[in-house]
Design an enzyme around this catalytic site. Structure first.
Site, short mmCIF file in Angstrom:
data_model
loop_
_atom_site.label_atom_id
_atom_site.label_comp_id
_atom_site.label_asym_id
_atom_site.label_seq_id
_atom_site.Cartn_x
_atom_site.Cartn_y
_atom_site.Cartn_z
N ILE A 1 58.36 18.52 10.93
CA ILE A 1 57.77 17.89 12.11
C ILE A 1 56.56 17.09 11.67
O ILE A 1 55.58 17.64 11.17
CB ILE A 1 57.37 18.95 13.15
N ASP A 2 56.64 15.78 11.84
CA ASP A 2 55.52 14.88 11.52
C ASP A 2 54.71 14.65 12.78
O ASP A 2 55.25 14.25 13.82
CB ASP A 2 56.04 13.55 11.00
N VAL A 3 53.40 14.89 12.71
CA VAL A 3 52.56 14.82 13.91
C VAL A 3 51.39 13.86 13.72
O VAL A 3 50.88 13.68 12.62
CB VAL A 3 52.03 16.21 14.31
#
Length: 263
Positions: free
Chosen positions: A129-131
């Site tokens: 998950i890239d945030v």
């Protein structure tokens, strides 16, 4: 106390090893096979390999290349990039990879998480998950190497991935990537506290103390880094490195044990 994994993350583009800052400004840093051989000698806990161009270019995973990498590695390997179908996962695992990493497919085809977990076990699936914070300062999930913003809240999305069967989450803070300024402990703690599965901190590590803070303050189960393991500071000369087991014990594992005793 269970040993905390310290995981180098290798980014690949056109079969070469690259490194980024804030998911941009990619710099070629060498041959991935050579990097794997060096990490063998360093006795790393685990290695994550991500083909950053595969999804964007709509390429399937290069099984022959994956087989070559796996054949050189003495440590557990995780692979991500271009995975969209369960049969691709079967081929990847059959050719020596312990687990697969999916990113965009977790957003576009979330049922793939369940398919992988049901067929190969939860331990075989990591959701990356890239945030990043949006214009209004809200954390959001991004895909396509950080170029596409979704409206997904990372905490809620991580919880959904866990429900679907994800074995662990690789949480990558885009704004920290390649900066050596430490992990984003705020979002790391929020996600870690909301889940029962392991969360791997990624993005921003500059030293071993950052590892400790990710675990003690961010509640991470494992830590990952890229630039810290491929560049020699202060001039960012290319040098594949990894802390010695003695250094990790003295500066990381022992301090985690001390923190637990004081808690």
């Amino acid at each position: 106390m269970k040993r905390t994994r310290v995981i180098p993350v290798l980014l690949l583009h056109n079969n070469g090893l690259v490194k980024s800052e804030n998911f941009k400004n990619y710099r070629y840093v060498g041959d991935p096979i050579n990097a794997v051989k060096i990490f063998n000698e360093k006795e790393v806990d685990e290695l994550a390999i991500i083909d950053i161009g595969a999804t964007r270019e709509r390429r399937k995973p290069n099984i022959q290349w994956i087989r070559e990498i796996a054949g050189e590695a003495f440590m557990p390997l995780a692979y991500g990039g271009g995975i969209t179908q369960i049969e691709e996962v079967r081929e990847i695992l059959f050719n020596g990879i312990e687990k697969v990493i999916i990113n965009k497919s977790a957003v576009s085809t979330p049922e793939l998480i369940t398919q992988i977990a049901d067929r190969f076990g939860r331990q075989s699936i990591t959701v990356s998950i890239d945030v990043k914070k949006n214009f209004w300062g809200k954390y959001r999930v991004y895909t396509n190497n950080g170029s596409h913003s979704t409206d997904l809240d990372p905490v809620a999305f991580a919880q959904r991935c866990e429900e679907l069967g994800a074995g662990e989450i690789l949480l990558n803070a885009i704004e920290k990537d390649g900066t050596y300024k430490g992990y984003d402990l705020d979002i790391l703690k929020r996600v870690s506290a909301a889940l029962d599965i392991p969360v791997i901190a990624c993005g921003g590590a500059g030293n071993i103390d950052d590892f400790r803070l990710a675990v003690t303050e961010g509640q991470a189960s494992a830590v990952a880094a890229g630039s810290m393991f491929v560049f020699q500071r202060p001039h960012n000369a290319v040098l594949i490195s990894y802390p010695s087991q003695t250094e990790l014990k003295e500066k990381f594992y022992n301090k985690l044990s001390d923190n637990n005793l004081r808690a």
